[in-house]
Design an enzyme around this catalytic site. Structure first.
Site, PDB file in Angstrom:
ATOM      1  N   ASP A  29    -135.341  -0.286  41.702  1.00 36.33           N
ATOM      2  CA  ASP A  29    -134.331  -1.455  41.816  1.00 36.33           C
ATOM      3  C   ASP A  29    -134.959  -2.681  42.864  1.00 36.33           C
ATOM      4  O   ASP A  29    -135.222  -2.445  43.788  1.00 36.33           O
ATOM      5  CB  ASP A  29    -132.905  -0.980  42.426  1.00 36.33           C
ATOM      6  CG  ASP A  29    -132.158  -0.039  41.463  1.00 36.33           C
ATOM      7  OD1 ASP A  29    -132.585  -0.062  40.018  1.00 36.33           O
ATOM      8  OD2 ASP A  29    -131.137   0.805  41.585  1.00 36.33           O
ATOM      9  N   GLY A  55    -131.940   3.572  38.858  1.00 38.36           N
ATOM     10  CA  GLY A  55    -131.822   4.073  37.596  1.00 38.36           C
ATOM     11  C   GLY A  55    -130.421   4.977  37.591  1.00 38.36           C
ATOM     12  O   GLY A  55    -130.376   5.761  38.450  1.00 38.36           O
ATOM     13  N   ASN A  59    -129.677   7.876  40.047  1.00 45.51           N
ATOM     14  CA  ASN A  59    -128.445   7.900  41.204  1.00 45.51           C
ATOM     15  C   ASN A  59    -127.262   8.850  40.947  1.00 45.51           C
ATOM     16  O   ASN A  59    -126.988   9.197  42.287  1.00 45.51           O
ATOM     17  CB  ASN A  59    -127.754   6.300  40.912  1.00 45.51           C
ATOM     18  CG  ASN A  59    -128.795   5.213  40.893  1.00 45.51           C
ATOM     19  OD1 ASN A  59    -129.685   5.070  41.797  1.00 45.51           O
ATOM     20  ND2 ASN A  59    -128.399   3.992  40.466  1.00 45.51           N
ATOM     21  N   THR A 122    -128.049  -8.393  35.385  1.00 41.77           N
ATOM     22  CA  THR A 122    -128.976  -7.489  35.607  1.00 41.77           C
ATOM     23  C   THR A 122    -130.225  -7.537  34.737  1.00 41.77           C
ATOM     24  O   THR A 122    -129.681  -7.981  33.474  1.00 41.77           O
ATOM     25  CB  THR A 122    -128.632  -5.932  35.574  1.00 41.77           C
ATOM     26  OG1 THR A 122    -127.722  -5.569  36.605  1.00 41.77           O
ATOM     27  CG2 THR A 122    -129.958  -5.006  35.735  1.00 41.77           C
ATOM     28  N   PHE A 124    -133.357  -5.539  32.874  1.00 40.68           N
ATOM     29  CA  PHE A 124    -133.965  -4.142  32.856  1.00 40.68           C
ATOM     30  C   PHE A 124    -135.106  -4.360  31.820  1.00 40.68           C
ATOM     31  O   PHE A 124    -134.781  -4.412  30.909  1.00 40.68           O
ATOM     32  CB  PHE A 124    -132.876  -3.363  32.541  1.00 40.68           C
ATOM     33  CG  PHE A 124    -133.254  -1.748  32.627  1.00 40.68           C
ATOM     34  CD1 PHE A 124    -132.961  -1.362  34.109  1.00 40.68           C
ATOM     35  CD2 PHE A 124    -133.726  -1.059  31.784  1.00 40.68           C
ATOM     36  CE1 PHE A 124    -133.061  -0.068  34.382  1.00 40.68           C
ATOM     37  CE2 PHE A 124    -134.053   0.295  32.120  1.00 40.68           C
ATOM     38  CZ  PHE A 124    -133.867   0.785  33.344  1.00 40.68           C
ATOM     39  N   GLN A 169    -125.449  -0.350  31.341  1.00 41.57           N
ATOM     40  CA  GLN A 169    -126.021  -1.503  31.186  1.00 41.57           C
ATOM     41  C   GLN A 169    -126.763  -1.424  29.828  1.00 41.57           C
ATOM     42  O   GLN A 169    -127.190  -2.516  29.123  1.00 41.57           O
ATOM     43  CB  GLN A 169    -127.128  -2.187  32.121  1.00 41.57           C
ATOM     44  CG  GLN A 169    -128.443  -1.540  32.047  1.00 41.57           C
ATOM     45  CD  GLN A 169    -128.712  -0.316  32.891  1.00 41.57           C
ATOM     46  OE1 GLN A 169    -127.841   0.093  33.601  1.00 41.57           O
ATOM     47  NE2 GLN A 169    -130.023  -0.009  33.495  1.00 41.57           N
ATOM     48  N   THR A 220    -113.104   2.528  35.567  1.00 39.94           N
ATOM     49  CA  THR A 220    -112.893   2.054  36.896  1.00 39.94           C
ATOM     50  C   THR A 220    -112.806   0.507  37.010  1.00 39.94           C
ATOM     51  O   THR A 220    -113.368  -0.120  35.931  1.00 39.94           O
ATOM     52  CB  THR A 220    -114.424   2.294  37.616  1.00 39.94           C
ATOM     53  OG1 THR A 220    -115.441   1.979  36.945  1.00 39.94           O
ATOM     54  CG2 THR A 220    -114.375   4.002  37.762  1.00 39.94           C
ATOM     55  N   GLY A 222    -113.319  -1.768  40.005  1.00 36.04           N
ATOM     56  CA  GLY A 222    -113.666  -2.149  41.338  1.00 36.04           C
ATOM     57  C   GLY A 222    -112.765  -1.859  42.195  1.00 36.04           C
ATOM     58  O   GLY A 222    -111.980  -0.915  42.536  1.00 36.04           O
ATOM     59  N   ASP A 252    -122.044   4.877  39.622  1.00 37.64           N
ATOM     60  CA  ASP A 252    -122.940   5.782  39.532  1.00 37.64           C
ATOM     61  C   ASP A 252    -122.268   6.773  40.663  1.00 37.64           C
ATOM     62  O   ASP A 252    -122.307   8.078  40.557  1.00 37.64           O
ATOM     63  CB  ASP A 252    -124.306   5.582  39.769  1.00 37.64           C
ATOM     64  CG  ASP A 252    -124.780   4.741  38.604  1.00 37.64           C
ATOM     65  OD1 ASP A 252    -124.107   4.720  37.651  1.00 37.64           O
ATOM     66  OD2 ASP A 252    -125.913   4.047  39.120  1.00 37.64           O
TER      67      ASP A 252
END
Length: 307
Positions: A29, A55, A59, A122, A124, A169, A220, A222, A252
């Site tokens: 990362d 990853g 994680n 992100t 990737f 992602q 979830t 936040g 994660d």
């Protein structure tokens, strides 16, 4: 397909207390802090740049191991991984491995840019993770599917005794048919608010309708906490108030906490609370695996906020 009581996620049905396989990426990362996320054909200043182990699957696997659970990381790495600092890190945390090794490729790379409002984007590079696209998975007993190739995850879910899934992602790689196949076979669905919206848009389902497709769904949100749906019954789980430094890896950590608590046969609501506590540690420092808590730390903070 459902497999009767073997796939029943209700507490007290004799869950296997053994190994949790975690499917998905192992990556390096690169985390950047920026004042704002730029629009097309514009730029912004990089305020900070740090490199960490990451990853989604790695994680979660390291998180489970740090909590005292047993995990096996089902992942793909390049020829650059053996003997690397990350290799040593996994050994240190006693994370088991089921690796596809692509000697001529390099291990996956993630670049995450977070602005002052904690919004994130992100980029990737899959690298060695392309191995998932041609691999044929075995039948895992208890498995969590994080970011990986959609066709691989569909096969994993079909063959597993018990499976949970979060799209991460890679959500844009899934077709409506693949989402349908997963919803027909998984036992647990995890998604953040954005992933739930994307899945809902693809399948033309509301959050409630999406949750109704699986035995248990956790969304979830936040700082607003999380939502637990069990047989269409909704339970709201509050967040734990801590100083937010970096949100990367919070989801994660939540999954690692939830799955570890689930293996301990805690109630689903308590599993969510344990997940919430785990994520509260991770967001206090930069890096997905930098501040993962052990079980004693989780218990102390759990008692403080949830009694």
């Amino acid at each position: 397909h459902r497999k009767g009581t073997q796939r029943d996620p209700t507490p007290g049905t004799g869950r296997d207390r053994g190994m949790i396989h975690v499917v998905g990426h192992t990556a390096t990362d690169h985390i950047f802090k920026v004042p704002h996320l730029p629009g097309k054909n514009t730029s912004t200043q990089i305020l900070d740049h740090q490199i960490f182990f990451g990853g989604g699957a790695a994680n979660i696997a390291v998180g489970i191991a740090t909590l005292g659970g047993e995990s096996i990381l089902v992942s793909a790495v390049g020829g650059d991984f053996t003997g690397s600092d990350y290799d040593t890190w996994l050994d240190k945390h006693r994370v088991g491995r089921f690796f596809y090794i692509e000697e001529d490729a390099h291990t996956a790379l993630a670049c995450m840019f977070t602005d002052e409002n904690e919004d994130q984007i992100t980029f990737f590079e899959w690298g060695a993770s392309e191995a998932f696209t041609k691999a044929d998975p075995p039948a895992f007993d208890f498995v969590h599917m994080a970011t990986a190739d959609p066709s691989y995850n569909v096969k994993v879910a079909e063959r597993a005794r018990f499976s949970s899934f979060d799209p991460g992602q890679d959500i844009h790689k899934y077709t409506a048919e693949q989402f349908e196949q997963l919803l027909d076979t998984i036992d647990l669905l995890f998604a953040n608010r954005f992933e739930a919206e994307i899945m809902g848009d693809v399948l033309n389902l509301t959050e409630e309708e999406l949750a109704a497709r699986v035995p248990v769904a956790i969304f979830t949100r936040g700082g607003e906490g999380s939502r637990l749906y069990e047989d269409t019954s909704l339970t709201a789980i509050p967040s734990v108030p801590v100083t937010l430094i970096d949100p990367t890896g919070a989801g994660d950590a939540y999954r690692a906490g939830f799955l570890t608590a689930y293996q301990k046969e805690m109630s689903l609501a308590d599993c969510c609370r344990i997940g919430t506590v785990c994520s509260s540690f991770v967001i206090e420092k930069v890096g997905c695996q930098t501040n993962l808590p052990d079980w004693e730390q989780v218990q102390e903070r759990y008692q403080r906020y949830f009694g």
